[in-house]
Scaffold this active site. Structure first.
Site, PDB file in Angstrom:
ATOM      1  CE  LYS A  41      21.877  57.675  61.056  1.00  0.00           C
ATOM      2  NZ  LYS A  41      22.589  57.933  60.549  1.00  0.00           N
ATOM      3  CE  LYS A  98      22.224  41.788  42.189  1.00  0.00           C
ATOM      4  NZ  LYS A  98      22.749  42.143  41.616  1.00  0.00           N
ATOM      5  N   GLY A 142      28.200  88.913  66.537  1.00  0.00           N
ATOM      6  CA  GLY A 142      27.739  89.993  65.712  1.00  0.00           C
ATOM      7  C   GLY A 142      27.842  91.168  66.551  1.00  0.00           C
ATOM      8  CB  CYS A 182      25.016  85.558  69.126  1.00  0.00           C
ATOM      9  SG  CYS A 182      26.061  84.588  70.488  1.00  0.00           S
ATOM     10  CG  LEU A 232      24.278  57.184  53.864  1.00  0.00           C
ATOM     11  CD1 LEU A 232      23.405  55.373  54.022  1.00  0.00           C
ATOM     12  CD2 LEU A 232      24.226  57.091  52.525  1.00  0.00           C
ATOM     13  CD  GLU A 290      20.474  81.855  64.872  1.00  0.00           C
ATOM     14  OE1 GLU A 290      21.847  81.133  65.269  1.00  0.00           O
ATOM     15  OE2 GLU A 290      20.940  82.788  64.582  1.00  0.00           O
ATOM     16  CG  HIS A 337      21.915  81.952  68.887  1.00  0.00           C
ATOM     17  ND1 HIS A 337      22.987  82.332  67.630  1.00  0.00           N
ATOM     18  CD2 HIS A 337      22.604  82.288  69.652  1.00  0.00           C
ATOM     19  CE1 HIS A 337      23.989  82.268  68.448  1.00  0.00           C
ATOM     20  NE2 HIS A 337      24.005  82.402  69.088  1.00  0.00           N
ATOM     21  CB  THR A 375      22.350  45.953  44.976  1.00  0.00           C
ATOM     22  OG1 THR A 375      22.565  44.686  44.274  1.00  0.00           O
ATOM     23  CG2 THR A 375      21.106  46.756  43.600  1.00  0.00           C
ATOM     24  CE  LYS A 376      27.492  40.935  46.299  1.00  0.00           C
ATOM     25  NZ  LYS A 376      26.325  39.542  46.306  1.00  0.00           N
ATOM     26  N   PRO A 377      26.232  46.893  48.571  1.00  0.00           N
ATOM     27  CG  PRO A 377      27.290  48.535  47.522  1.00  0.00           C
ATOM     28  CD  PRO A 377      27.374  47.083  47.813  1.00  0.00           C
ATOM     29  CB  THR A 378      22.181  47.624  49.224  1.00  0.00           C
ATOM     30  OG1 THR A 378      22.627  49.416  49.400  1.00  0.00           O
ATOM     31  CG2 THR A 378      20.936  47.954  49.979  1.00  0.00           C
TER      32      THR A 378
END
EC number: 6.3.4.2
Length: 544
Positions: free
Chosen positions: A17, A222, A384, A382, A15, A518, A516, A187-190
């Site tokens: 987080k 709700k 590469g 690396c 999701l 990045e 690295h 909204t029921k899953p929440t």
């Protein structure tokens, strides 16, 4: 006194987080607060270092050599605060430490149990090294109801009772799905997720509701009624066109305001979001575009190259261009020679990233050769860089040049490293020892050749520090042969034994690095190597 924000997730995984934690930390930081973010991972691996990229995505490495969850990359990119070993802990590491103490007799004969020993260890991790911080954000991996995460949930419950009032806050990230057949949000899953969390003794203070559709006021009301939170604390979190617009989006929805209110802070200074405004302006209003080909091994899962993907975008931000990334499986070039030209000719730059194992290696070497012969900007990271050195050695007449990582070879241009100089002195590893945590990990210094291309890229510096994660090194015994064919060793370890950077001065842009870069790139402070690589790609686009 540090305040603690515990971030949990429900309904389904993935999701966001980690992105939510990074965005909230950035918003608090924009108001002048000091922040640190931590990740609790419930799996039993000690760290993700031995896990397949297809299982876990990339392994993010910190300056102090910790192999961590990729979410720590989000934390660093959004806040600029360097993560540490103490910012990521797994169930495996906690149990490993507890069992080691039990074997030593540290518990004085007591029965070792989840409560209090495991939960105490989790709490100790959460509150350690927090002196001088305003906020500590703790993200709990997985979803509410997972068996693996129960000790972490219990530790949170205990901490919320043990710490001072207004010192802790719970943010629950949940899903509000849209059911197309019914034509409505559900909204029921929440509700069920919050009820599950409440059954563990944790009442959420703020709900961040992920959804693909607008959540109307009636549905927010709700959710608030059924989940026992204020309506203003039900924060919609719609899909964003870019992760770098998420902090601004969450601020607009009032996330940071509600979090501060939950701590009883109503007089906080307004946030300075100017740098996020600049980042989003550059992202959504480019003045051109370039196409970069990433020739790798794990291209089927882009999370395997998460930091690389973001660093290329940062290079585009620095040059105000859109970067189109074309993910290319290196094995394609081993099966079909015609594919090399057809796939690489349209590109404005070629990047060969890090990786492990022989699979796809010849395809990566073919990509290096194409970039060298066609004067296409090339960036090797690396593995590469090692492929660039093997390609250069073959050009120099070492036809059987290879890496001992791929098996026995008569020409070991790349070989395993068993000892090197670290910050604490000489470090040694056994060739047949454990795989976990035994590489050259973390930040190491390098010396750059004055007047080299990379020295100019780094703004004239001759001393740099970059993060490493590798077990094999380029054999410096081949230096003279390689430099005779134009591949210059322009960066070395301070003792002069380990090659860190190679370049081709006569090429428009050809750089290979053992580290690295990045991992240290930020949207508001792009890494100079990615800035320079994309700038070279822009020049290349004008020639095509």
């Amino acid at each position: 006194m540090a305040r603690y924000i515990f971030i949990t997730g429900g309904v389904v995984s993935s999701l966001g987080k980690g992105l939510m934690a990074a965005s909230l930390a950035a918003l608090l930081q924009a108001r002048g607060y000091s922040v640190r973010i931590r990740k609790f991972d419930p799996y039993l691996n000690v760290d993700p270092g031995t896990m397949s990229p297809y299982q876990h995505g990339e392994v993010y490495v910190t300056d102090d050599g910790a192999e961590t969850d990729l979410d720590l990359g989000h934390y660093e990119r959004f806040t600029g605060v360097s993560a540490r070993q103490s910012d990521n802990v797994t169930s495996g590491r906690i149990y490993q430490d507890i069992i080691a103490k039990e074997r030593r007799g540290d518990y004085l004969g007591a029965t070792v149990q989840v409560i209090p020993h495991v939960t105490d260890a989790i709490k100790e991790f959460a509150v350690s090294e927090t002196e001088g911080l305003d906020f500590v954000l703790c993200e709990i991996g997985g979803t509410v109801g997972d068996i693996e995460s129960l000790p972490f949930m219990e530790a949170i419950r205990q901490l919320r009772n043990e710490l001072e009032p207004f010192q802790t806050l719970s943010v629950h990230v949940t899903l509000v799905p849209y059911i197309a057949a019914a034509g409505e949000l559900k909204t029921k899953p929440t509700q069920h997720s919050v009820r599950e969390l409440a059954s563990l003794g944790i009442k959420p203070d703020v709900l961040l509701c992920r959804s693909e559709h607008e959540i109307p006021e009636s549905e927010r009301r709700k959710i608030a009624q059924f989940c026992n939170v204020r309506q203003e604390a039900v924060i919609p979190a719609l899909d964003a066109p870019s992760i770098y617009s998420v902090p601004l989006q969450y601020h607009q929805e009032g996330l940071d305001t509600e979090v501060l209110r939950g701590f009883g802070i109503t007089d906080a200074p307004d946030p300075d979001l100017s740098r996020w405004d600049d980042v989003t302006d550059r992202f959504f209003n480019p003045e051109g575009e370039v196409t970069i080909g990433v020739v790798g091994k794990y291209v089927g899962l882009q999370d395997a190259y998460k930091s690389l993907n973001e660093a290329l975008i940062h290079g585009g931000l620095a040059n105000r261009v859109k970067v189109n990334i074309r993910w290319i499986d290196a094995e394609v070039f081993e099966e079909d020679d015609a594919a090399i030209a057809s796939k690489l000719e349209p590109l404005h730059g070629i990047l060969v990233p890090g990786g492990f194992g022989e699979r796809g290696s010849e395809g990566k070497i073919a990509s290096v050769r194409f970039a060298r012969e066609r004067n296409v900007p090339f960036f090797g990271i690396c593995l590469g860089m090692q492929m660039a050195c093997i390609e250069g050695a073959r050009l120099a007449g070492h036809d059987k040049a290879s890496s001992t990582e791929f098996g026995p070879t008569e020409e070991p241009v790349v070989g395993i490293i068993t000892e090197w100089m670290g910050k604490e002195g000489l470090e040694k590893r056994a060739e047949d020892g454990d795989l976990g945590g035994t590489m050259r990990l973390g930040a190491y210094d390098a010396k750059l050749s004055p007047n080299s291309h990379v020295s100019a890229i780094y703004g004239g510096k001759t001393d740099i520090s970059e993060r490493h994660r590798h077990r094999y090194e380029v054999n410096a015994a081949y230096r003279e042969s390689l430099e005779g064919c134009g591949l210059v060793f322009s960066g070395m370890s301070p003792d002069g034994l380990l090659p860190e950077i190679v370049e081709r001065p006569e090429h428009p842009w050809f750089v290979g690095v053992q580290f690295h870069p990045e991992l240290k790139s930020r949207p508001f402070e792009p890494h100079p190597l990615f800035d320079g690589f994309i700038a070279a790609a822009v020049r290349q686009s004008r020639l095509v």
